[in-house]
Design a protein around this motif. Sequence first.
Motif, PDB file in Angstrom:
ATOM      1  N   ARG A 167       0.828  -1.215   0.000  1.00  0.00           N
ATOM      2  CA  ARG A 167       0.000   0.000   0.000  1.00  0.00           C
ATOM      3  C   ARG A 167       0.864   1.268   0.000  1.00  0.00           C
ATOM      4  O   ARG A 167       1.909   1.315   0.622  1.00  0.00           O
ATOM      5  CB  ARG A 167      -0.912   0.006   1.231  1.00  0.00           C
ATOM      6  N   PHE A 168       0.357   2.260  -0.720  1.00  0.00           N
ATOM      7  CA  PHE A 168       1.020   3.570  -0.730  1.00  0.00           C
ATOM      8  C   PHE A 168       0.035   4.643  -1.170  1.00  0.00           C
ATOM      9  O   PHE A 168      -0.680   4.473  -2.162  1.00  0.00           O
ATOM     10  CB  PHE A 168       2.216   3.568  -1.695  1.00  0.00           C
ATOM     11  N   GLU A 169       0.009   5.715  -0.432  1.00  0.00           N
ATOM     12  CA  GLU A 169      -0.786   6.870  -0.821  1.00  0.00           C
ATOM     13  C   GLU A 169      -0.126   8.105  -0.225  1.00  0.00           C
ATOM     14  O   GLU A 169      -0.095   8.259   0.999  1.00  0.00           O
ATOM     15  CB  GLU A 169      -2.229   6.713  -0.322  1.00  0.00           C
ATOM     16  N   CYS A 170       0.431   8.919  -1.092  1.00  0.00           N
ATOM     17  CA  CYS A 170       1.191  10.086  -0.628  1.00  0.00           C
ATOM     18  C   CYS A 170       0.286  11.075   0.119  1.00  0.00           C
ATOM     19  O   CYS A 170      -0.793  11.414  -0.345  1.00  0.00           O
ATOM     20  CB  CYS A 170       1.836  10.774  -1.836  1.00  0.00           C
ATOM     21  N   THR A 171       0.766  11.529   1.270  1.00  0.00           N
ATOM     22  CA  THR A 171      -0.002  12.511   2.049  1.00  0.00           C
ATOM     23  C   THR A 171       0.390  13.943   1.664  1.00  0.00           C
ATOM     24  O   THR A 171      -0.201  14.896   2.146  1.00  0.00           O
ATOM     25  CB  THR A 171       0.277  12.347   3.559  1.00  0.00           C
ATOM     26  N   GLY A 172       1.470  14.044   0.853  1.00  0.00           N
ATOM     27  CA  GLY A 172       1.939  15.371   0.448  1.00  0.00           C
ATOM     28  C   GLY A 172       2.703  16.086   1.540  1.00  0.00           C
ATOM     29  O   GLY A 172       2.837  17.307   1.515  1.00  0.00           O
ATOM     30  N   CYS A 173       3.246  15.327   2.506  1.00  0.00           N
ATOM     31  CA  CYS A 173       3.944  15.978   3.621  1.00  0.00           C
ATOM     32  C   CYS A 173       5.271  16.608   3.203  1.00  0.00           C
ATOM     33  O   CYS A 173       5.774  17.506   3.868  1.00  0.00           O
ATOM     34  CB  CYS A 173       4.176  14.975   4.751  1.00  0.00           C
ATOM     35  N   GLY A 174       5.860  16.124   2.128  1.00  0.00           N
ATOM     36  CA  GLY A 174       7.127  16.680   1.635  1.00  0.00           C
ATOM     37  C   GLY A 174       8.360  16.153   2.349  1.00  0.00           C
ATOM     38  O   GLY A 174       9.484  16.566   2.052  1.00  0.00           O
ATOM     39  N   ASP A 175       8.184  15.227   3.270  1.00  0.00           N
ATOM     40  CA  ASP A 175       9.338  14.736   4.047  1.00  0.00           C
ATOM     41  C   ASP A 175      10.401  14.066   3.187  1.00  0.00           C
ATOM     42  O   ASP A 175      11.586  14.118   3.505  1.00  0.00           O
ATOM     43  CB  ASP A 175       8.885  13.736   5.130  1.00  0.00           C
ATOM     44  N   CYS A 176       9.974  13.402   2.105  1.00  0.00           N
ATOM     45  CA  CYS A 176      10.959  12.684   1.286  1.00  0.00           C
ATOM     46  C   CYS A 176      11.764  13.654   0.416  1.00  0.00           C
ATOM     47  O   CYS A 176      12.745  13.262  -0.214  1.00  0.00           O
ATOM     48  CB  CYS A 176      10.286  11.623   0.420  1.00  0.00           C
ATOM     49  N   CYS A 177      11.350  14.898   0.366  1.00  0.00           N
ATOM     50  CA  CYS A 177      12.057  15.892  -0.452  1.00  0.00           C
ATOM     51  C   CYS A 177      12.912  16.791   0.435  1.00  0.00           C
ATOM     52  O   CYS A 177      13.462  17.789  -0.025  1.00  0.00           O
ATOM     53  CB  CYS A 177      11.050  16.758  -1.198  1.00  0.00           C
ATOM     54  N   THR A 197       8.935   7.031  -8.559  1.00  0.00           N
ATOM     55  CA  THR A 197       8.829   5.605  -8.240  1.00  0.00           C
ATOM     56  C   THR A 197       8.908   5.308  -6.741  1.00  0.00           C
ATOM     57  O   THR A 197       8.729   4.175  -6.339  1.00  0.00           O
ATOM     58  CB  THR A 197       9.919   4.798  -8.976  1.00  0.00           C
ATOM     59  N   TRP A 198       9.226   6.311  -5.928  1.00  0.00           N
ATOM     60  CA  TRP A 198       9.188   6.114  -4.465  1.00  0.00           C
ATOM     61  C   TRP A 198       7.788   5.649  -4.078  1.00  0.00           C
ATOM     62  O   TRP A 198       6.833   6.171  -4.615  1.00  0.00           O
ATOM     63  CB  TRP A 198       9.533   7.430  -3.747  1.00  0.00           C
ATOM     64  N   PRO A 199       7.626   4.728  -3.168  1.00  0.00           N
ATOM     65  CA  PRO A 199       8.640   4.043  -2.349  1.00  0.00           C
ATOM     66  C   PRO A 199       9.040   2.687  -2.939  1.00  0.00           C
ATOM     67  O   PRO A 199       9.685   1.896  -2.246  1.00  0.00           O
ATOM     68  CB  PRO A 199       7.896   3.835  -1.024  1.00  0.00           C
ATOM     69  N   ASP A 223       8.579   3.886   8.011  1.00  0.00           N
ATOM     70  CA  ASP A 223       8.856   4.709   9.198  1.00  0.00           C
ATOM     71  C   ASP A 223       9.165   6.157   8.828  1.00  0.00           C
ATOM     72  O   ASP A 223       8.919   7.068   9.606  1.00  0.00           O
ATOM     73  CB  ASP A 223      10.048   4.132   9.989  1.00  0.00           C
ATOM     74  N   VAL A 224       9.750   6.356   7.631  1.00  0.00           N
ATOM     75  CA  VAL A 224      10.096   7.738   7.255  1.00  0.00           C
ATOM     76  C   VAL A 224       9.058   8.380   6.333  1.00  0.00           C
ATOM     77  O   VAL A 224       9.083   9.583   6.106  1.00  0.00           O
ATOM     78  CB  VAL A 224      11.499   7.839   6.587  1.00  0.00           C
ATOM     79  N   CYS A 225       8.154   7.571   5.792  1.00  0.00           N
ATOM     80  CA  CYS A 225       7.145   8.101   4.858  1.00  0.00           C
ATOM     81  C   CYS A 225       5.751   7.705   5.338  1.00  0.00           C
ATOM     82  O   CYS A 225       5.391   6.529   5.298  1.00  0.00           O
ATOM     83  CB  CYS A 225       7.415   7.540   3.456  1.00  0.00           C
ATOM     84  N   PRO A 226       4.968   8.683   5.799  1.00  0.00           N
ATOM     85  CA  PRO A 226       3.639   8.357   6.331  1.00  0.00           C
ATOM     86  C   PRO A 226       2.670   7.785   5.293  1.00  0.00           C
ATOM     87  O   PRO A 226       1.639   7.218   5.646  1.00  0.00           O
ATOM     88  CB  PRO A 226       3.144   9.688   6.884  1.00  0.00           C
ATOM     89  N   GLY A 227       3.008   7.909   4.001  1.00  0.00           N
ATOM     90  CA  GLY A 227       2.129   7.378   2.952  1.00  0.00           C
ATOM     91  C   GLY A 227       2.442   5.938   2.575  1.00  0.00           C
ATOM     92  O   GLY A 227       1.660   5.295   1.879  1.00  0.00           O
ATOM     93  N   SER A 228       3.582   5.440   3.035  1.00  0.00           N
ATOM     94  CA  SER A 228       3.974   4.074   2.684  1.00  0.00           C
ATOM     95  C   SER A 228       3.371   3.082   3.667  1.00  0.00           C
ATOM     96  O   SER A 228       3.421   3.286   4.882  1.00  0.00           O
ATOM     97  CB  SER A 228       5.504   3.934   2.695  1.00  0.00           C
TER      98      SER A 228
HETATM   99  S1  SF4 Z   1       7.316  11.238   2.639  1.00  0.00           S
HETATM  100 FE1  SF4 Z   1       5.808   9.880   1.681  1.00  0.00          FE
HETATM  101  S2  SF4 Z   1       3.842  10.822   2.163  1.00  0.00           S
HETATM  102 FE2  SF4 Z   1       5.392  12.390   2.489  1.00  0.00          FE
HETATM  103  S3  SF4 Z   1       5.533  13.479   0.505  1.00  0.00           S
HETATM  104 FE3  SF4 Z   1       7.056  11.839   0.486  1.00  0.00          FE
HETATM  105  S4  SF4 Z   1       6.014  10.138  -0.519  1.00  0.00           S
HETATM  106 FE4  SF4 Z   1       4.435  11.561   0.148  1.00  0.00          FE
END
Ligand code: SF4
Length: 147
Positions: free
Chosen positions: A21-31, A103-105, A122-127
Motif C-alpha cells: 500500500r502507498f498513498e502520498c499525504t503530500g507531507c514533503g518529508d521525502c524531499c 517511483t518512491w517508495p 517509518d520515514v514516509c507516512p504514505g507508505s
Molecule cells: S514522505 Fe511519503 S507521504 Fe510524504 S511526501 Fe514523500 S512520498 Fe508523500
Amino acid sequence: MAGASKKQTNSKKPWYKEGLRFECTGCGDCCSGEPGYVWVDDHEIESLAKEMEMDLEAFERKFVRQEPEGKSLVEYPDGDCIFLHPESRRCLVYKSRPIQCRTWPFWDSNLSSKKAWKEACDVCPGSGVGKLYNLEQIEERRKEKEV
Ligand code: SF4
Ligand code: SF4
C-alpha cells in the motif's frame, strides 16, 4: 512437469507478491531532511529545464550538481530539494519530477526485505497505507531505475 515449473515460478515471487500500500499525504518529508541525492540523467534534466522554461545550460548550472556517481539535483543547505517550495512543501516541477521521485517508495532498496520496507514506512507516512499496488504495478516502478 507443468506443475513443477509453476511451483518454481511461484516460489520465485518476491515477499511483496500480494501487493503493497502507498498513498502520498503530500507531507514533503521525502524531499527534505538529511542531505541526499536525487539522481537525474540527461533526459530528465532536459524535461526539467523545459518545465522551468529555462535554457538547458543555464538550468544545469543552477540546479544540477556533478557527483562522482552521476548528476544530482541541488539542495538547500538544510537538505531540502531545490524544487521543494519552502512554504507550501509542494514540488515545483511535479509534472516532470525525476523517475527517482515518481517511483518512491517502490525502490529496489526499499523492497529488498520486509525490514527495508518497514524502514521506508517509518520515514514516509504514505507508505504501507492507502491504495493497494499489485505486484505488476510495483515491479513496473521498481525496474524503472535502480535506487
Ligand atoms: S514522505 Fe511519503 S507521504 Fe510524504 S511526501 Fe514523500 S512520498 Fe508523500
Ligand atoms: S524534484 Fe520534486 S518530488 Fe523530487 S525531491 Fe525535489 S521536490 Fe521532491
